[in-house]
Write a protein that holds these residues in place. Structure first.
Motif, PDB file in Angstrom:
ATOM      1  N   SER A  92       0.788  -1.311  -0.032  1.00 41.64           N
ATOM      2  CA  SER A  92      -0.004   0.131   0.298  1.00 41.64           C
ATOM      3  C   SER A  92       0.874   1.484   0.029  1.00 41.64           C
ATOM      4  O   SER A  92       0.676   2.421  -0.548  1.00 41.64           O
ATOM      5  CB  SER A  92      -0.901  -0.083   1.254  1.00 41.64           C
ATOM      6  OG  SER A  92      -0.312   0.209   2.382  1.00 41.64           O
ATOM      7  N   THR A 111      -1.284  -4.287   6.734  1.00 39.70           N
ATOM      8  CA  THR A 111      -1.721  -3.112   5.691  1.00 39.70           C
ATOM      9  C   THR A 111      -0.660  -2.939   4.573  1.00 39.70           C
ATOM     10  O   THR A 111      -1.349  -2.079   3.622  1.00 39.70           O
ATOM     11  CB  THR A 111      -1.504  -1.731   6.771  1.00 39.70           C
ATOM     12  OG1 THR A 111       0.176  -1.632   6.823  1.00 39.70           O
ATOM     13  CG2 THR A 111      -2.148  -1.641   8.004  1.00 39.70           C
ATOM     14  N   GLU A 113       2.166  -1.885   4.342  1.00 41.59           N
ATOM     15  CA  GLU A 113       2.935  -0.734   4.480  1.00 41.59           C
ATOM     16  C   GLU A 113       4.613  -1.251   4.684  1.00 41.59           C
ATOM     17  O   GLU A 113       4.859  -1.816   5.615  1.00 41.59           O
ATOM     18  CB  GLU A 113       2.684   0.046   5.760  1.00 41.59           C
ATOM     19  CG  GLU A 113       1.484   0.969   5.432  1.00 41.59           C
ATOM     20  CD  GLU A 113       1.024   1.769   6.598  1.00 41.59           C
ATOM     21  OE1 GLU A 113       1.698   2.171   7.414  1.00 41.59           O
ATOM     22  OE2 GLU A 113      -0.228   1.856   6.831  1.00 41.59           O
TER      23      GLU A 113
END
Length: 173
Positions: A92, A111, A113
């Motif tokens: 992401s 996520t 990340e």
């Protein structure tokens, strides 16, 4: 002589300065936007070309990884995901961080990340690519550093060489 690839062709002018005082050493430093390469005057044209090509390649490689913005880091991650990992990673975001002193990178599997240590801003591109791919693999392999994990992570070009570089880099003061 280093092989010139599109990535190693400099985006800066190069000026070669022959010096009668210089005996053995060859050096390079920027004067404004121009890379000045100082060489001994006694070098043959072939020796000059080899020495200059080697220095320019080193400088271009270091400038490439040290000037990469977060946006370029993201573009690189997406390209590596497509080229090396068949698009399996779910990223992401990816960005440089200054607070990682014990890791080269980290990833939140939930996520997607990814954070890359800013300590890597001066490494060769193949080393940065290996770290990025390593973190990308964490987004779709949840079993830690399993055999399956390394089968994917080691698909990046020069993976073993990058591991050796990072092992040595970690020991630097």
């Amino acid at each position: 002589m280093p092989e010139l690839t599109p990535a190693s062709i400099p985006d800066f002018p190069v000026e070669v300065i022959r010096s009668t005082k210089r005996r053995k050493t060859i050096s390079a430093r920027f004067h404004g936007n121009t890379l000045q390469v100082r060489i001994p005057a006694r070098l043959s044209r072939t020796q000059e070309q080899e020495a200059v090509a080697e220095l320019v390649e080193k400088v271009a490689r270091s400038r490439t990884s040290s000037t990469i913005s977060d946006a370029h880091l993201a573009a690189r991650a997406h390209a590596l995901n497509a080229e090396v990992l068949q698009g399996r990673a779910k990223v992401s975001s990816i960005r440089w961080v200054d607070n990682q002193t014990r890791r080269w990178g980290s990833c939140s599997q939930l996520t997607g990340e990814i954070r890359i240590s800013s300590r890597l801003k001066g490494v060769p591109a193949y080393v940065l690519d290996a770290v990025i791919v390593h973190e990308l693999v964490h987004t779709f392999i949840s079993t830690g550093h399993s055999a399956e994990f390394w089968q994917w992570a080691d698909r990046v070009e020069k993976a073993e060489r990058a591991k050796g570089f990072l092992e040595a880099w970690a020991r630097m003061p």
